[in-house]
Scaffold this motif. Structure first.
Motif, PDB file in Angstrom:
ATOM      1  N   TYR A   1       0.866  -1.182   0.000  1.00 33.67           N
ATOM      2  CA  TYR A   1       0.000   0.000   0.000  1.00 33.67           C
ATOM      3  C   TYR A   1       0.903   1.232   0.000  1.00 33.67           C
ATOM      4  O   TYR A   1       1.793   1.361   0.841  1.00 33.67           O
ATOM      5  CB  TYR A   1      -0.883  -0.019   1.245  1.00 33.67           C
ATOM      6  N   GLU A   2       0.663   2.139  -0.938  1.00 34.13           N
ATOM      7  CA  GLU A   2       1.478   3.346  -1.061  1.00 34.13           C
ATOM      8  C   GLU A   2       0.733   4.578  -0.556  1.00 34.13           C
ATOM      9  O   GLU A   2      -0.493   4.584  -0.470  1.00 34.13           O
ATOM     10  CB  GLU A   2       1.880   3.549  -2.528  1.00 34.13           C
ATOM     11  N   SER A   3       1.482   5.617  -0.260  1.00 31.59           N
ATOM     12  CA  SER A   3       0.910   6.868   0.261  1.00 31.59           C
ATOM     13  C   SER A   3      -0.110   7.494  -0.680  1.00 31.59           C
ATOM     14  O   SER A   3      -1.006   8.214  -0.237  1.00 31.59           O
ATOM     15  CB  SER A   3       2.018   7.891   0.535  1.00 31.59           C
ATOM     16  N   ASP A   4       0.009   7.230  -1.984  1.00 29.76           N
ATOM     17  CA  ASP A   4      -0.944   7.790  -2.948  1.00 29.76           C
ATOM     18  C   ASP A   4      -2.258   7.018  -2.970  1.00 29.76           C
ATOM     19  O   ASP A   4      -3.159   7.320  -3.751  1.00 29.76           O
ATOM     20  CB  ASP A   4      -0.333   7.859  -4.348  1.00 29.76           C
ATOM     21  N   GLY A   5      -2.372   5.983  -2.107  1.00 26.61           N
ATOM     22  CA  GLY A   5      -3.607   5.217  -2.013  1.00 26.61           C
ATOM     23  C   GLY A   5      -3.681   4.041  -2.967  1.00 26.61           C
ATOM     24  O   GLY A   5      -4.682   3.339  -2.994  1.00 26.61           O
ATOM     25  N   LEU A   6      -2.643   3.802  -3.763  1.00 27.48           N
ATOM     26  CA  LEU A   6      -2.648   2.678  -4.688  1.00 27.48           C
ATOM     27  C   LEU A   6      -2.098   1.426  -4.014  1.00 27.48           C
ATOM     28  O   LEU A   6      -1.238   1.496  -3.136  1.00 27.48           O
ATOM     29  CB  LEU A   6      -1.827   2.994  -5.937  1.00 27.48           C
ATOM     30  N   LEU A   7      -2.593   0.285  -4.455  1.00 27.50           N
ATOM     31  CA  LEU A   7      -2.195  -1.012  -3.931  1.00 27.50           C
ATOM     32  C   LEU A   7      -1.475  -1.755  -5.063  1.00 27.50           C
ATOM     33  O   LEU A   7      -2.042  -1.976  -6.129  1.00 27.50           O
ATOM     34  CB  LEU A   7      -3.444  -1.772  -3.496  1.00 27.50           C
ATOM     35  N   TYR A   8      -0.210  -2.097  -4.829  1.00 26.04           N
ATOM     36  CA  TYR A   8       0.630  -2.729  -5.845  1.00 26.04           C
ATOM     37  C   TYR A   8       0.939  -4.174  -5.480  1.00 26.04           C
ATOM     38  O   TYR A   8       1.093  -4.505  -4.304  1.00 26.04           O
ATOM     39  CB  TYR A   8       1.977  -2.005  -5.965  1.00 26.04           C
ATOM     40  N   TRP A   9       1.113  -5.003  -6.511  1.00 20.33           N
ATOM     41  CA  TRP A   9       1.677  -6.333  -6.323  1.00 20.33           C
ATOM     42  C   TRP A   9       3.179  -6.150  -6.256  1.00 20.33           C
ATOM     43  O   TRP A   9       3.784  -5.489  -7.098  1.00 20.33           O
ATOM     44  CB  TRP A   9       1.274  -7.223  -7.492  1.00 20.33           C
ATOM     45  N   ALA A  10       3.821  -6.727  -5.246  1.00 19.69           N
ATOM     46  CA  ALA A  10       5.246  -6.490  -5.009  1.00 19.69           C
ATOM     47  C   ALA A  10       6.161  -7.431  -5.782  1.00 19.69           C
ATOM     48  O   ALA A  10       7.368  -7.207  -5.814  1.00 19.69           O
ATOM     49  CB  ALA A  10       5.540  -6.581  -3.521  1.00 19.69           C
TER      50      ALA A  10
END
Length: 143
Positions: free
Chosen positions: A110-119
């Motif tokens: 989870y990033e500060s910009d609110g996006l959720l990424y696959w790592a």
């Protein structure tokens, strides 16, 4: 003695059969987040502190086409809906448990910009360089 050893080996390996795959979610923001599994009647909410990770269940007792989670930060709740490719496509090669019946968790960040990424399959959390994202990732809130 051989029978006892065989029973011991079977007993120690059987719990591996009951492992459930989970998401390991790293909160790469400056605020605590509260994550709730919306696919389960008991939503299994948990708080993840900034710059830390926790496992989040991938359990559903409702019919689903996509996984839905709410993430609340700074009093604002957002809904994230996404689908994974069939297991183990997005499973990590790092976050694994078990020996004979090995199962590996799915790493998300989870990033500060609110996006959720696959790592990625081969990166430890947190990651700065995300691999090519699978279909539907990164996930935007309320999309």
């Amino acid at each position: 003695m051989i029978k006892l050893l065989a029973v011991l080996i079977i007993t120690l390996t059987l719990p591996g059969c009951s492992f459930l795959v989970e998401v390991i979610l790293f909160n790469n923001s400056k605020s605590s987040i509260k994550v709730c599994n919306l696919n389960h009647t008991n939503q299994n909410c948990q708080t993840i502190e900034p710059k830390s990770s926790n496992k989040v269940s991938l359990v559903a007792d409702k019919k689903i086409n996509a996984w839905s989670y709410s993430i609340t930060t700074s009093g604002k709740e957002s809904i994230y809906s996404f689908a994974f490719e069939p297991y183990p496509a997005q499973a990590s090669n790092i976050y694994c448990q078990g020996f004979f019946m090995k199962r590996c968790d799915i790493p998300l960040q989870y990033e500060s910009d609110g996006l959720l990424y696959w790592a990625g399959k081969n990166q430890e959390l947190p990651t700065k360089n995300f691999p090519n994202q699978p279909p539907g990732f990164p996930v935007a809130p309320d999309a």
